[in-house]
Design a protein around this motif. Sequence first.
Motif, PDB file in Angstrom:
ATOM      1  N   PRO A   1      -2.672   3.371  -7.670  1.00  0.00           N
ATOM      2  CA  PRO A   1      -2.227   2.279  -6.791  1.00  0.00           C
ATOM      3  C   PRO A   1      -1.808   1.020  -7.549  1.00  0.00           C
ATOM      4  O   PRO A   1      -0.774   0.413  -7.242  1.00  0.00           O
ATOM      5  N   ASP A   2      -2.618   0.619  -8.542  1.00  0.00           N
ATOM      6  CA  ASP A   2      -2.271  -0.572  -9.313  1.00  0.00           C
ATOM      7  C   ASP A   2      -1.005  -0.358 -10.131  1.00  0.00           C
ATOM      8  O   ASP A   2      -0.140  -1.241 -10.230  1.00  0.00           O
ATOM      9  N   PHE A   3      -0.886   0.818 -10.744  1.00  0.00           N
ATOM     10  CA  PHE A   3       0.305   1.128 -11.547  1.00  0.00           C
ATOM     11  C   PHE A   3       1.565   1.032 -10.694  1.00  0.00           C
ATOM     12  O   PHE A   3       2.620   0.570 -11.157  1.00  0.00           O
ATOM     13  N   LEU A   4       1.455   1.475  -9.442  1.00  0.00           N
ATOM     14  CA  LEU A   4       2.611   1.483  -8.545  1.00  0.00           C
ATOM     15  C   LEU A   4       2.748   0.188  -7.743  1.00  0.00           C
ATOM     16  O   LEU A   4       3.498   0.133  -6.771  1.00  0.00           O
ATOM     17  N   GLY A   5       2.023  -0.837  -8.148  1.00  0.00           N
ATOM     18  CA  GLY A   5       2.224  -2.159  -7.566  1.00  0.00           C
ATOM     19  C   GLY A   5       1.578  -2.365  -6.222  1.00  0.00           C
ATOM     20  O   GLY A   5       2.152  -3.038  -5.351  1.00  0.00           O
ATOM     21  N   ALA A   6       0.375  -1.843  -6.022  1.00  0.00           N
ATOM     22  CA  ALA A   6      -0.305  -2.010  -4.735  1.00  0.00           C
ATOM     23  C   ALA A   6      -0.655  -3.470  -4.482  1.00  0.00           C
ATOM     24  O   ALA A   6      -0.581  -3.946  -3.348  1.00  0.00           O
ATOM     25  N   ASN A   7      -1.032  -4.180  -5.514  1.00  0.00           N
ATOM     26  CA  ASN A   7      -1.477  -5.568  -5.352  1.00  0.00           C
ATOM     27  C   ASN A   7      -0.457  -6.585  -5.833  1.00  0.00           C
ATOM     28  O   ASN A   7      -0.490  -7.748  -5.422  1.00  0.00           O
TER      29      ASN A   7
END
Length: 608
Positions: free
Chosen positions: A223-229
């Motif tokens: 999620p973080d790698f794919l820009g969740a935040n």
Amino acid sequence: MRESKGRHSGSTKSVHRHHVWPWVLLVIFVLLVALAGVGAYAVKTMYRQAQEVKEHEQNAVTMLSGFSGTDNLNSLNQISQKLSQVQSETQQADDIAHGKLWNLAAKAPYIGNDIKTVQGMTSTVNGIVHDPVPKFINVLDQLKSAKFSDGNGQINLQPALQAQKQIKVANDEMQTQVTAFHKLPSQKARFSMVRNAYDSSDKKLDALAKKVNELSNTFQILPDFLGANQTHHYAIMSMTTSETRSAGGLIGSVGLMTTNNGQIAVGDFKPNADYYPYGAADTNSDERALFTDWGPLNMSFDIRDLAVFPDTARTAQAMQSIWGKTPWGRQQPIDGIVMMDPVFLQELVKVNGNVTLSNGQVLTGDNTAEFLLNTVYKNYSPAAQDVVFGEVASQALSSMFSGLNLNKMAVLTQILGTMSEGRHFSVYSFDQNLEQNYMNSGYTAQAPNSEENPKVGVYVTEQNASKMDWYIHRTSKITKTSTNPSGAQTYHVDYMMTNTISEQELYSVSQYISGMSANMTGLGVEKTLIYAPAGGSISNLKVSGKADAPKEMSLDGKSLFASVATVAPGASVTFSFDVTTSSKTASDLRLDQTPMGWEDSGITYMNY
């Protein structure tokens, strides 16, 4: 010793003398009877129970070890279907091993540690199948029906975000149990068959724990790698291992990948020549002494040479220093880097489907690496080579997460784990919280730094301006020679480089492949760095073949041996040395090395 002919994930080979699972020897119980003074009935009872424990544990761990294969979800489904049976097997084994006679035996002199080891084995395996395994299966069952893709090129990150905590809890419990297994008093067991049984089960549980950890890490990172935040911008650094640098190969081109709330955009790849006007990366005295002051190829540290550092973190810093000088870099700073080579791209093509180039050339999951590492240099101009690589990388990365579901996620997890372990793929984030996750997952490559999980590092950098490393095949044999009372282990390492180019091919290829300098035509000129394990040492270093005498140097605070090997067509150079690990070691020695143009690492591990 017999050499294994089989291959497994990571393409290393393991050789073992013992392949049996005889949990307890009859002789243990004969001695126990003599020591404890029990009667003939007890002898028969304990012998029968030993056979039952052996059978129950064999059945259970064999079913569990199926999850260490390449088809994670299919094997997980099989475990799920047989879970109640596995639990029954381990419970029965644990109940027997903790019966009155066994508890008495555990207190007896001479054989107590053997019995305690067996009891610990049954308890740990029973705990694993009754706690973390059901939790892990339960959360993945819920994810099977989750919709990860909306069909419009955007990834739905919510299922992964919602599953993060549950998967982490299950994984933490799994790793805790396996760590407890590692601490059993197996080395104090007096009978080799008990130690061998422990070693066998230890390896199988390690494989299971590794797969669970890989899947868990994917859910923590994705999620973080794919820009969740927040939006992330990564410099995608394409390496050619046909002209090696320590961490992979010469950087041929760089693209920009942007991820934002599950959307992925891959921009055009710029050839390395576009970066030349913006100078070189900042370097320190160690780096200049090793790579610039000492040749024969004196590194300029422009963008081509940024993979010369074994640590991805250092490459990221160097890339950032050059990126920030460019007009496009000043316009859009980067949050991290991704280093990848054609072997990694080939794995993506294998999953996502063939890539068709603008000229009609079709690349598949079998020919992509060879095409990008050898064929393209024969058939395309340097300018066209950059265009071709950019086309392949853009298509492969853009479709990496398309049609994402749990099955594809499991496949990608397998690929990322294997490729990062072999240094075909590495990532670094300047966000230290995210980077810690990458580091924990093994996605950020670095020179040996763990005393508990020792590695010996061998990194090579081509000194002939050529593409000769496609023809340099490296093989190694790592033989365990002893375990010291302190807990340190000793090994003997033979590391061989062989130049496989034929005379016919040598004179049919261009200088671009065979070497721009007339006095180096067809040579592999390999600057070789050899690192001891963290907290360990290297001794008795010898060289066979044409190579400089190794000298002691340092790089970024770590000591190493350095030599330049010159490998003529048909010739070989071998580095042989002994390795002693730290007394804190908790696993067998492994080799970390510069990747080659194929997945097979050429490593053979042998036990005494």
